[in-house]
Design an enzyme around this catalytic site. Structure first.
Site, short mmCIF file in Angstrom:
data_model
loop_
_atom_site.label_atom_id
_atom_site.label_comp_id
_atom_site.label_asym_id
_atom_site.label_seq_id
_atom_site.Cartn_x
_atom_site.Cartn_y
_atom_site.Cartn_z
CG ASP A 1 -2.29 -0.53 0.89
OD1 ASP A 1 -2.44 -1.09 -0.20
OD2 ASP A 1 -3.19 -0.43 1.72
CG ASP B 1 -8.80 -7.15 6.21
OD1 ASP B 1 -7.65 -7.58 6.06
OD2 ASP B 1 -9.77 -7.57 5.56
#
Length: 785
Positions: free
Chosen positions: A501, A723
């Site tokens: 990311d 998550d």
């Protein structure tokens, strides 16, 4: 081991009541005698944790409409005593006294030119109600009071790539409601006349639809030149503050940039013998090019035996020519290594690392083209035990999953979690027990300063503004490299997954998040990734794969080529240049299907042959699944100048989408939306949803070389690890509550204002989520018995 992971794939726009104050107030001045005037917009993303109380995220934009400032102090009062700032915040030094909240500038954002803006914010809690503040002061001067705010045009992107002969889109909306209808026009103001406005050149915004994005389409005419033209388009009108969108033509007449291509970039040279690599050019030159190979630092017993100077002409430019390296016979037991530079005038040089295979009893590490080929995978005992404890979990408990180094403390480990050295020691034990096959262990490098700059659930421990880059180097990367360099681990194939990311955020989110803008500069993501590559690539048995987002993040024209350029720019800046990476990985910890079996991007629907690209699900993306995206990305990277042996990985740990909801064949619907929604195996509500997705299943088990250009399907995100928390959970790990993990969240503009699709009851990112594991197991595809 608690693996802290909660990827944010789409930026969440915080929406709530806002207050804007605009003034040309010349009153009390700052220390620099500047006339202070300001425009402040405050938005709060609020949630309820129990009756009568909850939390919120405050996002504040301060625009300087007065004289330039060298420093600023922003202050405001909350309407109730129950509204509290709870550290930490971002973009400012925050404090609260009573109901008054004060934020002073950081060292990097104190200077604000006239018209410049800064975005700051913090987290807070509330009891009773959570009304917005109504008055703001900057340097003790009140903002506002002179009239309504002039709306600003807000576009989805400030830069758009348009394929030659094709079109590309962006959206426009207003920052606040206008007092009456306004017309926003888009027109080219300079640049290549081949770039034009195809539709949406005149848009009307009213006091009721001002916040709804409307589409502008740009077109690039087909031509015969090889120039990638650019043009600037103004987007504005009377009664609004306009912006500029820059468009770049993606020319289809010259897709390959000239470069030297070497293969392989790591060579094993037996002691007393020779090893070889080849070199060629990526494109036909206009005249002959001489490519030289010279020895650099390292073991002087490894030398160039032949091929030190190669000539490539206009006719033989793409025929590989051989360079031979020799290793002198000696009596030591050391496997020396040496770097060789392959260069030509005007081209970026390449680096080849040669390692001597000593015949006197030493260990012989060999860097192979595909570290997964012929190898067994490391089984993480921490994850394996948790998986085996779940009903039916023993069926997958021996699957290879990655080890996450998600904070500095993870390197040493703890009484309940193995550290890096402990994992590598266990890998050596497993390697000794698996016969003659090599063993591959996967380690995720994941602690950049300003980590996941557009996220809340997975924020990291290091900040650029707090010496984060130097700490990243000395406290994180250097210790990891030192451990991996230990000769005890030389026979392992250590695959490193570099900073999920990170770099994709610099393409899509720098306009929306201050932490991303900061990460775009010195000591940010580029510098951090380069440092990690420099340290890890130098170890012969370490393999480096950079995270490359996923198809529903980077698959649009406006993102695809810019991220290719960013990858090249970043990696080319390392010591070994583009040869410092073995490949890239897509879909890390995400849910995108590896392949959609019942339609492709070229499928059409109904009597009018409507393209699936026009469906709300595909939304004009060029890819419908991860494998087509990975292959196209690889081809574009090689054309840009990366080595021809570049490999791709796909994380398939949670993208199987089996179970009763999985379609058994293509839909017969003639409406494109119905066809796609009934045919797709990816059952998410929206492709932008990323957190603890309900209904997901484990995907293809780890497999080496499953398709051309792919090194492996891998399980990087260990199934069963959260998550992000579905409710606000106080913690000391820097993790904040992200509404995309809240199953009650109704979404935002970036996920089409759809529900989040998240499962309820989730713990903090990285912690074990039993309910999710059981669902992933039940919905696995191929099914797991």
């Amino acid at each position: 081991m608690r693996l802290h992971r909660g990827l944010r794939k789409w930026a969440v726009t915080m929406t709530a009541a806002s207050v804007a104050a605009l003034g040309l107030v010349v009153g009390q001045t700052s220390a620099a005698n500047a006339a202070v005037a300001c425009d402040v917009t405050y938005t709060a993303n609020s949630w309820t944790s129990s009756p009568g109380q909850g939390g919120f995220t405050a996002n504040i934009t301060l625009k300087n409409t007065g004289d330039p400032l060298t420093s600023w102090s922003l202050a405001f009062d909350y309407p109730t005593t129950g509204q509290k700032y709870t550290p930490s915040g971002w973009g400012a030094n925050w404090s609260q006294s009573g109901t008054t909240v004060t934020g002073t500038n950081m060292s990097y954002n104190g200077s604000l030119a006239t018209g410049a803006s800064v975005s700051v914010g913090f987290n807070g809690t509330w009891t009773g109600t959570n009304p917005n503040p109504t008055s703001f002061k900057v340097n003790n001067t009140t903002c506002g009071g002179t009239g309504p705010t002039t709306p600003t045009v807000v576009t989805s992107s400030s830069a758009v790539a348009v394929n030659e002969g094709g079109t590309a889109t962006f959206t426009a909306r207003l920052s606040s409601a206008p007092s009456s209808n306004v017309t926003v026009t888009t027109a080219r103001t300079s640049g290549d006349t081949d770039l034009t406005v195809s539709s949406g050149g005149s848009l009307t915004f009213t006091p009721s639809n001002w916040s709804t994005p409307q589409t502008v389409t740009l077109a690039a005419a087909q031509d015969s030149d090889t120039t990638a033209g650019t043009a600037a388009f103004s987007v504005g009108g009377t009664g609004v503050t306009g912006v500029t969108v820059n468009a770049t033509e993606v020319d289809d007449d010259a897709t390959v940039e000239q470069s030297i291509i070497v293969s392989p970039t790591s060579v094993t040279v037996p002691e007393g013998s020779t090893g070889t690599f080849t070199a060629r050019l990526a494109a036909q030159p206009t005249s002959s090019v001489t490519v030289t190979t010279t020895a650099g630092s390292g073991d002087s017993s490894i030398t160039v035996s032949s091929g030190a100077s190669l000539t490539f002409s206009t006719s033989n430019w793409n025929t590989p020519q051989t360079v031979t390296l020799a290793a002198a016979q000696d009596s030591d037991t050391t496997n020396g290594s040496r770097t060789f530079t392959v260069a030509a005038t005007g081209l970026t040089s390449r680096t080849v690392t040669a390692t001597e295979a000593d015949d006197d009893g030493g260990t012989n590490p060999t860097h192979v083209e595909n570290p997964y080929a012929g190898a067994t995978g490391y089984v993480n005992p921490n994850w394996s035990a948790k998986a085996a404890a779940e009903p039916g979990g023993s069926a997958v408990a021996n699957t290879s999953t990655a080890v996450w180094m998600d904070r500095i403390a993870a390197i040493a480990g703890s009484s309940s979690a193995m550290g890096l050295r402990a994992h590598l020691d266990e890998a050596v034990r497993q390697d000794a027990a698996n016969g003659s096959a090599p063993l591959t262990i996967q380690v995720v490098i994941y602690d950049l300063p300003n980590r996941d700059c557009s996220a809340l659930a997975s924020n990291g421990e290091l900040l650029i503004s707090q010496d984060g880059f130097n700490r990243y180097k000395s406290e994180y990367i250097d210790p990891i490299a030192a451990i991996m360099r230990d000769s005890a681990y030389a026979n392992l194939r250590i695959v490193t997954i570099i900073e999920p990311d990170s770099l994709p955020n610099l393409v899509t989110n720098i306009n929306s998040f201050e932490k991303c803008r900061e990460a775009n500069g010195t000591g940010g993501y580029r510098d951090g990734v380069r440092y990690a590559l420099n340290q890890l690539h130098a170890i012969p048995n370490v393999y480096t794969y950079i995270d490359a987002g996923h198809h529903a993040w980077l698959g649009w024209d406006s993102n695809f080529q810019p991220v290719v350029n960013l990858f090249y720019e970043t990696v080319a800046g390392t010591t070994a240049g583009v040869d410092s990476v073995d490949g890239f990985i897509v879909n890390t910890a995400n849910y995108g299907a590896t392949t959609e079996p019942y339609f492709t991007i070229n499928s059409t629907v109904g009597p009018n042959n409507t393209s699936v690209r026009q469906s709300k699900w595909v939304d004009w993306n060029w890819y419908v699944d991860e494998q087509s995206f990975a292959v196209a990305l690889r081809n574009a990277l090689v054309a840009k100048g990366f080595r021809s042996g570049l490999g791709m990985l796909i994380d398939t740990s949670r993208n199987g989408w089996g179970g009763s909801a999985r379609p058994s064949g293509p839909s017969t619907a003639t409406n494109v939306d119905d066809f796609v929604n009934q045919s797709r195996i990816d059952r998410r509500i929206h492709a932008g949803n990323w957190c603890n997705q309900a209904g997901a299943g484990m995907g293809a088990r780890p497999t080496a070389a499953p398709a051309s250009g792919l090194d492996a399907y891998v399980w990087i995100k260990p199934p069963g690890e959260s998550d992000g928390a579905s409710t606000d959970i106080p913690n000391d790990e820097g993790k904040k509550f992200d509404r995309m993990c809240d199953p009650t969240y109704t979404g935002n503009s970036l996920n089409g204002n759809n529900m989040s699709g998240a499962k309820a009851g989730a713990p903090l990112s990285g912690q074990w989520f039993s309910a999710q594991f059981r669902e992933l197991l039940a919905n696995a595809y191929p099914p797991i018995n």
